[in-house]
Design a protein around this motif. Structure first.
Motif, PDB file in Angstrom:
ATOM      1  N   PRO A   1       0.818  -1.218   0.000  1.00 18.48           N
ATOM      2  CA  PRO A   1       0.000   0.000   0.000  1.00 18.48           C
ATOM      3  C   PRO A   1       0.847   1.261   0.000  1.00 18.48           C
ATOM      4  N   ILE A   2       0.370   2.258  -0.709  1.00 15.19           N
ATOM      5  CA  ILE A   2       1.065   3.546  -0.801  1.00 15.19           C
ATOM      6  C   ILE A   2       0.476   4.544   0.186  1.00 15.19           C
ATOM      7  N   LEU A   3      -0.810   4.422   0.433  1.00 17.08           N
ATOM      8  CA  LEU A   3      -1.508   5.376   1.295  1.00 17.08           C
ATOM      9  C   LEU A   3      -2.079   4.640   2.504  1.00 17.08           C
ATOM     10  N   GLY A   4      -1.651   5.030   3.687  1.00 15.70           N
ATOM     11  CA  GLY A   4      -2.083   4.354   4.902  1.00 15.70           C
ATOM     12  C   GLY A   4      -3.096   5.158   5.703  1.00 15.70           C
ATOM     13  N   LYS A   5      -3.658   4.496   6.704  1.00 15.53           N
ATOM     14  CA  LYS A   5      -4.693   5.099   7.538  1.00 15.53           C
ATOM     15  C   LYS A   5      -4.180   6.336   8.269  1.00 15.53           C
ATOM     16  N   GLY A   6      -2.957   6.284   8.792  1.00 17.36           N
ATOM     17  CA  GLY A   6      -2.421   7.409   9.558  1.00 17.36           C
ATOM     18  C   GLY A   6      -2.321   8.669   8.728  1.00 17.36           C
ATOM     19  N   ALA A   7      -1.838   8.547   7.499  1.00 20.61           N
ATOM     20  CA  ALA A   7      -1.698   9.725   6.633  1.00 20.61           C
ATOM     21  C   ALA A   7      -3.058  10.335   6.321  1.00 20.61           C
ATOM     22  N   VAL A   8      -4.056   9.495   6.111  1.00 25.93           N
ATOM     23  CA  VAL A   8      -5.392  10.006   5.789  1.00 25.93           C
ATOM     24  C   VAL A   8      -6.006  10.676   7.013  1.00 25.93           C
ATOM     25  N   GLU A   9      -5.812  10.094   8.196  1.00 32.39           N
ATOM     26  CA  GLU A   9      -6.328  10.704   9.426  1.00 32.39           C
ATOM     27  C   GLU A   9      -5.747  12.110   9.605  1.00 32.39           C
ATOM     28  N   ARG A  10      -4.453  12.273   9.392  1.00 29.76           N
ATOM     29  CA  ARG A  10      -3.841  13.592   9.531  1.00 29.76           C
ATOM     30  C   ARG A  10      -4.417  14.579   8.518  1.00 29.76           C
ATOM     31  N   ALA A  11      -4.639  14.095   7.289  1.00 32.26           N
ATOM     32  CA  ALA A  11      -5.206  14.966   6.257  1.00 32.26           C
ATOM     33  C   ALA A  11      -6.620  15.394   6.620  1.00 32.26           C
ATOM     34  N   LEU A  12      -7.414  14.479   7.167  1.00 31.87           N
ATOM     35  CA  LEU A  12      -8.790  14.816   7.552  1.00 31.87           C
ATOM     36  C   LEU A  12      -8.810  15.878   8.647  1.00 31.87           C
ATOM     37  N   ARG A  13      -7.885  15.772   9.590  1.00 38.90           N
ATOM     38  CA  ARG A  13      -7.842  16.791  10.651  1.00 38.90           C
ATOM     39  C   ARG A  13      -7.509  18.160  10.062  1.00 38.90           C
ATOM     40  N   GLN A  14      -6.594  18.180   9.114  1.00 37.39           N
ATOM     41  CA  GLN A  14      -6.247  19.454   8.472  1.00 37.39           C
ATOM     42  C   GLN A  14      -7.407  19.991   7.632  1.00 37.39           C
ATOM     43  N   ARG A  15      -8.202  19.084   7.096  1.00 40.27           N
ATOM     44  CA  ARG A  15      -9.357  19.503   6.280  1.00 40.27           C
ATOM     45  C   ARG A  15     -10.579  19.819   7.146  1.00 40.27           C
ATOM     46  N   ARG A  16     -10.423  19.649   8.446  1.00 45.10           N
ATOM     47  CA  ARG A  16     -11.548  19.813   9.374  1.00 45.10           C
ATOM     48  C   ARG A  16     -12.691  18.878   8.985  1.00 45.10           C
ATOM     49  N   HIS A  17     -12.280  17.663   8.596  1.00 38.61           N
ATOM     50  CA  HIS A  17     -13.197  16.561   8.285  1.00 38.61           C
ATOM     51  C   HIS A  17     -14.109  16.839   7.087  1.00 38.61           C
ATOM     52  N   LYS A  18     -13.625  17.657   6.182  1.00 34.75           N
ATOM     53  CA  LYS A  18     -14.323  17.805   4.905  1.00 34.75           C
ATOM     54  C   LYS A  18     -14.180  16.474   4.160  1.00 34.75           C
ATOM     55  N   PRO A  19     -15.265  15.910   3.584  1.00 27.23           N
ATOM     56  CA  PRO A  19     -15.224  14.556   2.999  1.00 27.23           C
ATOM     57  C   PRO A  19     -14.163  14.394   1.908  1.00 27.23           C
ATOM     58  N   MET A  20     -13.648  13.172   1.844  1.00 30.92           N
ATOM     59  CA  MET A  20     -12.703  12.787   0.789  1.00 30.92           C
ATOM     60  C   MET A  20     -13.260  11.564   0.051  1.00 30.92           C
ATOM     61  N   PHE A  21     -13.171  11.609  -1.248  1.00 32.67           N
ATOM     62  CA  PHE A  21     -13.623  10.499  -2.092  1.00 32.67           C
ATOM     63  C   PHE A  21     -12.385   9.790  -2.650  1.00 32.67           C
ATOM     64  N   MET A  22     -12.307   8.465  -2.440  1.00 32.35           N
ATOM     65  CA  MET A  22     -11.136   7.707  -2.886  1.00 32.35           C
ATOM     66  C   MET A  22     -11.557   6.472  -3.674  1.00 32.35           C
ATOM     67  N   VAL A  23     -10.839   6.214  -4.745  1.00 30.41           N
ATOM     68  CA  VAL A  23     -11.050   4.994  -5.520  1.00 30.41           C
ATOM     69  C   VAL A  23      -9.695   4.312  -5.682  1.00 30.41           C
ATOM     70  N   ASP A  24      -9.624   3.071  -5.224  1.00 31.13           N
ATOM     71  CA  ASP A  24      -8.397   2.278  -5.344  1.00 31.13           C
ATOM     72  C   ASP A  24      -8.604   1.259  -6.461  1.00 31.13           C
ATOM     73  N   ILE A  25      -8.028   1.535  -7.625  1.00 36.92           N
ATOM     74  CA  ILE A  25      -8.203   0.660  -8.786  1.00 36.92           C
ATOM     75  C   ILE A  25      -7.125  -0.408  -8.829  1.00 36.92           C
ATOM     76  N   ALA A  26      -6.107  -0.276  -8.014  1.00 35.59           N
ATOM     77  CA  ALA A  26      -4.940  -1.154  -8.105  1.00 35.59           C
ATOM     78  C   ALA A  26      -5.188  -2.527  -7.491  1.00 35.59           C
ATOM     79  N   VAL A  27      -4.489  -3.518  -8.034  1.00 37.53           N
ATOM     80  CA  VAL A  27      -4.406  -4.857  -7.444  1.00 37.53           C
ATOM     81  C   VAL A  27      -2.953  -5.296  -7.553  1.00 37.53           C
ATOM     82  N   PRO A  28      -2.230  -5.480  -6.431  1.00 39.58           N
ATOM     83  CA  PRO A  28      -2.641  -5.301  -5.038  1.00 39.58           C
ATOM     84  C   PRO A  28      -3.054  -3.853  -4.734  1.00 39.58           C
ATOM     85  N   ARG A  29      -3.830  -3.694  -3.664  1.00 43.09           N
ATOM     86  CA  ARG A  29      -4.396  -2.388  -3.344  1.00 43.09           C
ATOM     87  C   ARG A  29      -3.335  -1.359  -2.938  1.00 43.09           C
TER      88      ARG A  29
END
Length: 430
Positions: free
Chosen positions: A253-281
């Protein structure tokens, strides 16, 4: 020698199974060479995409179980884990399957064109690795020609229906106005390129392309007036991104839970839409459990894709007919090539007999023999020698009760069949 196609796809296995048997581009050459040695396979190619992993090979005696066991062993999986989620095709069925795959008829998105490029990549990888022999090469070339006819003669590829298009369509459902959105695209391959172009056409205000090599990302971002970064810069820009779509060949994986959590706090929990097309994810599954994150994998795109398939269903029937014709033509050519080898060897044998009798005749002429008598004897001897083996074999086959032997001989030698004799089976045989 027979053809074998074996694999798993989005219909038979979930993404967590598919990602465990996927091959990265860096693995292919070594894997192809190993499989050829380990499974006694003359020719082999591997197609590995986000939706399928398939092995195409040519073996003296097709052995699907051995190939499947090799696939499991190579990826460190129990063979039984793949048994229930795999499929296999042999001979004409393998040819038909390969043509259907390359035409997009077996894809998650009916008629999607990207699979043809991926099939060509598989052909090139096998060619580079030295595992693409004449038989498999002919099959690939016939497949490419059939797909070209399908694309030319049907409307299966006219509408923009693809995983990339489905991902962008889904983003429109999350964000009513994409013109106010910033998109982060991870990867710079064909799928991400299509995603980028679809987003650009929808008016996305800002596109950031992240890739392992900056040069590749720069090529795509320049086309769209966007910005290029390398993968380790993703945490620096993640907070400003409303849309994240990823498709790389990374084994981890390239993008982990911790990095996204930090980004959400900076965005003040403004929604993020993500699509993972890769296999492996590319995105850790745990990210999908975060509030304010809408995470979709390729398996989640089914409903969006289904809405865009209706216009292609009619064309699919016409495409299937073309594929049947392509399969029949290829198998006929293959059988003709088998006859060519037999004819070549028989001609060599006949020419050896001819040269033998000609040498003998020339020797007799040099000793003063009568030319007419020498020529007559040469013709008689050559005729007898050419007919000797077929005569012996034909008598043996008829003696064994092979009722078709005389009919085949009459057809082979272009004889008029006034009335073929009826054979009585030898005593003790039905």
């Amino acid at each position: 020698m027979g053809f074998l196609a074996i694999g798993i796809n989005h219909k038979t296995a979930a993404v967590d199974v598919r990602e465990r048997v996927a091959f990265s581009p860096e693995q292919l050459a070594e894997a192809l060479q190993r499989m050829r040695v380990d499974t006694a396979t003359q020719e082999v190619a591997i197609l590995s995409t986000c939706n399928r992993t398939e092995i195409y090979c040519s073996q003296d005696t097709p052995d699907a179980e051995r190939v499947l066991r090799w696939l499991a062993d190579y990826h460190g999986l129990p063979a039984e884990q793949l048994t229930g989620s795999s499929y296999q095709y042999q001979e004409s069925a393998a040819v038909r399957h390969m043509m259907r795959v390359a035409s997009g008829l077996d894809s998650m998105v009916l008629g999607e064109p990207q699979i043809l490029g991926q099939m060509k990549d598989a052909w090139q990888a096998a060619r580079t690795a030295g595992t693409l022999g004449p038989q498999l090469d002919r099959l690939f070339q016939s497949t490419f020609n059939t797909v070209k006819q399908v694309r030319t003669d049907t409307a299966i590829g006219e509408n923009p229906v693809s995983v990339a298009f489905a991902a962008v369509s889904l983003s429109r459902q999350i964000f009513s106005d994409l013109r106010r959105s910033t998109a982060l695209l991870i990867g710079a391959g064909e799928t991400i390129t299509l995603v980028a172009r679809h987003l650009y056409q929808q008016g996305v205000s800002k596109i950031i392309v992240a890739n392992r090599t900056l040069e590749r990302a720069q090529l795509l971002s320049d086309e769209l007036g966007g910005r290029a970064i390398v993968l380790n810069q993703i945490p620096d820009v993640l907070a400003e991104c409303d849309i994240v779509i990823s498709s790389t060949a990374s084994p981890l994986p390239i993008l982990g839970k911790g990095a996204v959590e930090r980004a959400l706090r900076q965005r003040r929990h403004k929604p993020m839409f993500m699509v993972d097309i890769a296999v492996p994810r590319d995105i850790e599954p745990e990210v999908g459990r975060l509030a304010d994150v809408y995470l979709y994998t390729v398996d989640d795109l089914h409903e969006v894709i289904a809405e865009n398939l209706r216009s292609r269903q009619g064309a699919a029937d016409a495409a299937e007919r073309l594929i049947e014709l392509g399969t029949d033509e290829f198998m006929q050519r293959l059988r003709a090539l088998a006859a060519v080898d037999v004819l070549r060897r028989y001609r060599q044998k006949a020419e050896a007999l001819r040269d033998q009798e000609l040498t003998r005749a020339m020797s007799r002429l040099q000793r003063g023999g009568d030319p007419a008598a020498v020529m007559t004897e040469m013709a008689r001897a050559l005729t007898n020698k050419l007919l000797h083996d077929p005569s012996v074999q034909l008598k043996q086959m008829t003696a064994e009760g092979r009722a078709d032997a005389l009919a085949l001989a009459q057809e082979l030698f272009a004889l008029e069949a006034d009335q073929a004799p009826t054979l009585t089976p030898p005593q003790g045989k039905p």
